[in-house]
Every structure is written in C-alpha cells, then in structure tokens.
Design an enzyme around this catalytic site. Structure first.
Site, PDB file in Angstrom:
ATOM      1  N   THR A  38     -24.308   8.358 -29.715  1.00 14.15           N
ATOM      2  CA  THR A  38     -24.595   9.778 -29.511  1.00 14.15           C
ATOM      3  C   THR A  38     -25.857  10.033 -30.333  1.00 14.15           C
ATOM      4  O   THR A  38     -26.017   9.426 -31.413  1.00 14.15           O
ATOM      5  CB  THR A  38     -23.438  10.691 -29.991  1.00 14.15           C
ATOM      6  OG1 THR A  38     -23.271  10.525 -31.394  1.00 14.15           O
ATOM      7  CG2 THR A  38     -22.125  10.359 -29.274  1.00 14.15           C
ATOM      8  N   HIS A  39     -26.740  10.856 -29.822  1.00 14.69           N
ATOM      9  CA  HIS A  39     -28.050  11.068 -30.464  1.00 14.69           C
ATOM     10  C   HIS A  39     -28.821   9.750 -30.608  1.00 14.69           C
ATOM     11  O   HIS A  39     -29.646   9.620 -31.512  1.00 14.69           O
ATOM     12  CB  HIS A  39     -27.902  11.727 -31.837  1.00 14.69           C
ATOM     13  CG  HIS A  39     -26.995  12.914 -31.831  1.00 14.69           C
ATOM     14  ND1 HIS A  39     -27.453  14.205 -31.659  1.00 14.69           N
ATOM     15  CD2 HIS A  39     -25.650  13.013 -31.947  1.00 14.69           C
ATOM     16  CE1 HIS A  39     -26.424  15.043 -31.684  1.00 14.69           C
ATOM     17  NE2 HIS A  39     -25.316  14.343 -31.856  1.00 14.69           N
ATOM     18  N   SER A  46     -47.077  -9.911 -18.838  1.00 18.16           N
ATOM     19  CA  SER A  46     -48.286  -9.194 -19.220  1.00 18.16           C
ATOM     20  C   SER A  46     -49.496 -10.068 -18.925  1.00 18.16           C
ATOM     21  O   SER A  46     -49.436 -11.294 -19.066  1.00 18.16           O
ATOM     22  CB  SER A  46     -48.234  -8.868 -20.715  1.00 18.16           C
ATOM     23  OG  SER A  46     -49.539  -8.691 -21.225  1.00 18.16           O
ATOM     24  N   LYS A 104     -44.631 -11.398 -23.353  1.00 15.73           N
ATOM     25  CA  LYS A 104     -43.981 -10.198 -22.818  1.00 15.73           C
ATOM     26  C   LYS A 104     -43.082 -10.468 -21.613  1.00 15.73           C
ATOM     27  O   LYS A 104     -43.385 -11.273 -20.752  1.00 15.73           O
ATOM     28  CB  LYS A 104     -45.044  -9.157 -22.393  1.00 15.73           C
ATOM     29  CG  LYS A 104     -45.782  -8.517 -23.521  1.00 15.73           C
ATOM     30  CD  LYS A 104     -44.899  -7.710 -24.461  1.00 15.73           C
ATOM     31  CE  LYS A 104     -44.389  -6.431 -23.859  1.00 15.73           C
ATOM     32  NZ  LYS A 104     -45.443  -5.414 -23.726  1.00 15.73           N
ATOM     33  N   ASN A 147     -37.858  25.665  17.849  1.00 13.66           N
ATOM     34  CA  ASN A 147     -37.360  26.138  16.554  1.00 13.66           C
ATOM     35  C   ASN A 147     -35.942  25.650  16.281  1.00 13.66           C
ATOM     36  O   ASN A 147     -35.612  25.216  15.183  1.00 13.66           O
ATOM     37  CB  ASN A 147     -37.405  27.670  16.492  1.00 13.66           C
ATOM     38  CG  ASN A 147     -38.816  28.203  16.661  1.00 13.66           C
ATOM     39  OD1 ASN A 147     -39.779  27.424  16.638  1.00 13.66           O
ATOM     40  ND2 ASN A 147     -38.953  29.505  16.843  1.00 13.66           N
ATOM     41  N   GLU A 175     -38.607   0.790 -15.150  1.00 17.48           N
ATOM     42  CA  GLU A 175     -39.544   1.863 -15.504  1.00 17.48           C
ATOM     43  C   GLU A 175     -39.988   2.636 -14.263  1.00 17.48           C
ATOM     44  O   GLU A 175     -40.129   3.853 -14.277  1.00 17.48           O
ATOM     45  CB  GLU A 175     -40.761   1.276 -16.226  1.00 17.48           C
ATOM     46  CG  GLU A 175     -40.429   0.679 -17.576  1.00 17.48           C
ATOM     47  CD  GLU A 175     -41.568  -0.181 -18.107  1.00 17.48           C
ATOM     48  OE1 GLU A 175     -42.610   0.386 -18.471  1.00 17.48           O
ATOM     49  OE2 GLU A 175     -41.425  -1.416 -18.125  1.00 17.48           O
ATOM     50  N   LYS A 193     -39.780  17.977   6.591  1.00 13.59           N
ATOM     51  CA  LYS A 193     -39.554  16.602   7.014  1.00 13.59           C
ATOM     52  C   LYS A 193     -40.140  15.562   6.070  1.00 13.59           C
ATOM     53  O   LYS A 193     -39.464  14.595   5.710  1.00 13.59           O
ATOM     54  CB  LYS A 193     -40.099  16.395   8.436  1.00 13.59           C
ATOM     55  CG  LYS A 193     -39.137  16.984   9.471  1.00 13.59           C
ATOM     56  CD  LYS A 193     -39.739  17.111  10.829  1.00 13.59           C
ATOM     57  CE  LYS A 193     -40.683  18.286  10.929  1.00 13.59           C
ATOM     58  NZ  LYS A 193     -40.008  19.604  10.727  1.00 13.59           N
TER      59      LYS A 193
END
Ligand code: ARG
Length: 459
Positions: free
Chosen positions: A154-155, A276, A282, A109, A289, A324
């Site tokens: 921003t946003h 792709s 592509k 332990n 990602e 673990k």
C-alpha cells in the site's frame, strides 16, 4: 453522384465534400450495412412497398455483394460518400430500378446507427474472448505460482505477505469486471433503430418487432427523434474499453516494477522484452510500457466522443459521424494491448526466492500484533507495543527473526515460545480467514471458481 444530388445546382466543392466522406473508415460496417438492408428489403416487402420480383432481385444482388465483399475486401472501395452509398450504388448497378426502391421509408440516419449497433454486437464478443484469454493466463499463473510468497503493497511500501497467486487473481478480478462491462455496452446497443426514418418515423407499415427479431435485437428504440441522435451505446463501449485499458495499464505498471532490478520478483521472457541500442545490459519492458501508454489514447477517444456529443441539438447531426473512428480505434487499441499483455504475462517466471525474501521482515508487524490480540491484548495497545519493537529493530538493523526469546518476553510477557513462528510469511497468509483473503484455501477456491466461470462461458 451522391444519394442527394437532385436538389443541387452545382457539383460539390471537393474541399467541403471530401471533408465529409466517411467511406475510408465506415467500410468496416460493410457487412452490417448489407445485413440491415436485407432485413429492410423483407420489411418493406411485408409493408407492400416491394413486389415479390423486386424483392427477389434485391435479395439475391445484396447476397452477391456481401459475398464479393467478404471474399475480396478491396471490392469495398470507390468514390462513394459512405458505405451506405456504396452498397446502394452496387445494388442499382446490378438490378436497376428495383435497387432504387430499397431506400423507401428509410434514412441513413437510422441506418448508420443500426449498422454500428450490429457491428458492436458482433465484435464485442470477439473482444471478450481476447480478454478471457488474458484472464485465463492470470489464472494459469496463479495456479503455477503454488505457495510462492511476495509482499503486497500500500502506498508502494511493503504492507503484508500474500501468495503470488493472490496477486495474479487480483488482476484477473479487475479484468473480469471489464468482461461484464463490455456485455453491458452490448446490451445497450441492443435496440432496433429501423422504423425511425430520418427523424419522425416512417409512413410504411413495417413490422418493427419482426425486424428487430430478425436482426437479433431484443427491443425497438422508444423514440425516433432520440434514435437519430442517440449514441450513448458508443460512449458506454468507449468507457468499457477505457476502463479495461486503465486496468491493463495498472497491471503493466506492476510488472514493470516487479520485473525490474530493484524488485526482481518475476523474470520477463526474452521474447517479450527489448534491448537498448547503446546499453548492452538492458532488458526493457517495452510492450508493457506501450500498453500503459496506449491507455491515454483510449481514454482520449472516450473524452473526445463525450465532447462531440455534448450540446448537439436533437435529431441527427453530421458531428455524429465521428463515432466510428473512435469505436474502431478503441477496439483495435484494446485488442492489440490485450494480446501484448498476454504475451508478456503468459511467459513471466516467478523468482520465488526473491519475492519470498521481500515478504519477510518488518512487514510481519501486523501479524505480531495479532498474536498479542490472540492472547487478550486490545488491538490498539498491541499496535503500540509492536510499534516500539519495530522502532528498536530498525535502529539495530534487525528484524523479528533475529530476536531472542528473552527479547520477545521483554517486549511483552504475553509472547510465548511460539511467538517467533507467528512472525513468518507462511503463517501470516495461512492465518487469514475470509474468502477474499490470501489464505491458501481461499486462493485455491478462487482459482476453482474462476475455472468454473470460464467453463460456463465455453472456455
Ligand atoms: N456517414 C454518415 C455518418 O456516419 C451517415 C449518415 C449520413 N446522414 C446524413 N443525414 N448526412 O453519420
């Protein structure tokens, strides 16, 4: 044969026994287990449990076992229940009864907690080095970007012009906190558990202070019951990893957006992109990602572990064995993600024409308002005046750069001949004054400060 079969009449049912075997993954703790056992051998010799001869036999056998495991990782396997059983079996096979004395006064332990603490204290600095490589790349890119401009958001709407360098250093700043957070997790793991026994302590006179020192710990745990159930340091490590992954996912998202056709501020290297199978044009940011995606996995490890710990009664419980795989998986996930992010970020090329272009136009409105403030107009008033200018310009499909001096004067007679010059991205960044701002001087100082910090860490 297990470490505990003496008490039982029948052999264990494989369906139950195999379920509990941890050797498949806790073999990562092999080195730490032997290190701990070598120290324990010294401690119980000091306590008068081991004779000099038994101690010498144990130490030389453990060293041989360690060497063999280091030389040939496939040596560390077998039918054993866990890595502790494996090491003890190897030891007894080599030195017989002397080996059977090593576990005196000790429990798995405390041993398993010790091993994991040693492991983390050994591995966290490696993780920090990998993290530093990525931070260094951000700083290199910040330096290479020179006076290149881009919009800040921003946003996710254009807000104000910034230096590309400033943007890179923003990500470096978050990663730098992760470096500190990993150090904090390592400091939390910094306590010796040996001497706790199974739960109540040990009746042998072991010098825990000397043991702690010998194993590189600065302190001994405070309480043996707590020591057998405490895995807070695991939660802290998983949290540090999760937050680092969250930062990597944000960085990944920024570059996924900014390397796309719509923004095009940076060009992804062919070597760090994928194609792709169907669409020949592509160029996909798969590595970024996947870094973003794997963040879910790291956060899941933290969440899962907190749920495992919740409601456990005091003392050791087998549930704790789940710690673990969480640790090893989180560590591997962060390491791989850091390396992938480094591969992408280190090879990005800034398209400064595109990025500067996006940093001009109506996002200079705040600077125009600040111009009026510098001529004595209250800011709230200036905000209104410039708001009206923006409304007009939007209707006409124009921006500040297209306005004649007469038009500036019509908007407010406080605008002088120098007004159009105030409405450029260069002057916007140059006029910032605070140390955390995007002013070229502040950014230069920040780069130097990062370099100093990294040199201090031996980079
Ligand atoms: N494999 C176990 C774990 O990882 C080691 C400790 C076993 N202790 C016990 N009382 N069964 O937690």
């Amino acid at each position: 044969m297990t470490l505990w079969s003496g008490r039982f009449d029948t052999a264990p049912d494989p369906a139950a026994f195999d379920f509990g075997i941890s050797f498949g993954f806790d073999r990562h703790l092999f080195e730490d287990d032997v290190t701990g056992s070598l120290a324990w051998a010294d401690a119980i010799k000091g306590a008068g449990v081991l004779s000099d001869a038994d101690h010498a036999a144990i130490v030389s056998a453990l060293q041989a076992i360690l060497e063999e495991g280091r030389r040939d990782p496939s040596f560390v396997q077998g039918p054993d229940e866990d890595v502790h059983s494996f090491v003890e079996r190897q030891l007894v096979e080599r030195v017989g009864d002397a080996g059977r004395r090593l576990h005196t006064g000790r429990s798995r332990n405390e041993q398993v907690s010790l091993d994991l603490r040693l492991y983390l204290r050994r591995r966290i600095p490696v993780l920090q080095q990998t993290l530093l490589t990525l931070i260094g790349t951000c700083v290199d890119q910040a330096e290479a970007a020179g006076s290149a401009l881009m919009p800040s958001y921003t946003h996710l709407r254009r807000a104000q012009p910034v230096l590309v360098s400033h943007f890179y250093l923003a990500h470096a700043s978050a990663l730098r906190r992760d470096h500190a957070r990993l150090a904090a997790a390592s400091a939390e793991a910094d306590a010796l558990t040996l001497g706790s026994g199974a739960v109540a302590g040990t009746p042998y006179d072991v010098d825990t202070a000397a043991l702690a020192k010998r194993l590189g710990f600065s302190r001994v745990v405070l309480n043996s019951i707590d020591a057998s159930s405490d895995r807070d340091f695991v939660a802290s490590f998983l949290y540090a990893v999760s937050l680092a992954m969250v930062h990597l996912s944000r960085m990944a998202e920024d570059f996924i957006i900014f390397t796309g056709e719509e923004h095009g501020f940076f060009e992804l290297s062919d070597a760090a992109a994928t194609g792709s199978s169907m669409m020949p044009q592509k160029k996909n940011p798969d590595p970024l990602e996947l870094v973003r995606g794997k963040t879910g996995r790291a956060v899941g490890r933290l969440t899962g572990w907190l749920v495992t710990m919740k409601g456990l009664p005091s003392g050791y419980n087998k549930d704790l064995q789940e710690d673990k795989e969480a640790v090893f998986d989180a560590e591997a996930t962060l390491t791989a993600s850091l390396l992938a992010a480094h591969s992408v970020v280190s090879t990005l090329v800034t398209n400064s024409e595109r990025s500067a272009d996006a940093a001009s136009g109506l996002l200079l409105a705040t600077d125009v308002a600040d111009y009026l403030v510098s001529r004595g107009m209250p800011f709230r008033r200036a905000h209104e005046v410039v708001g009206a200018m923006v409304r007009r310009l939007l209707l006409d499909g124009r921006d500040f750069g297209d306005m004649t001096l007469t038009e500036w004067r019509e908007a407010s007679d406080l605008f002088g001949d120098d007004a159009p010059k105030a409405a450029t991205a260069e002057s916007s960044v140059a006029r910032k004054r605070t140390p955390q701002s995007t002013s070229p001087d502040a950014v230069r100082a920040a780069i130097a400060e990062y370099r100093g910090w990294m040199t201090g860490l031996g980079r």
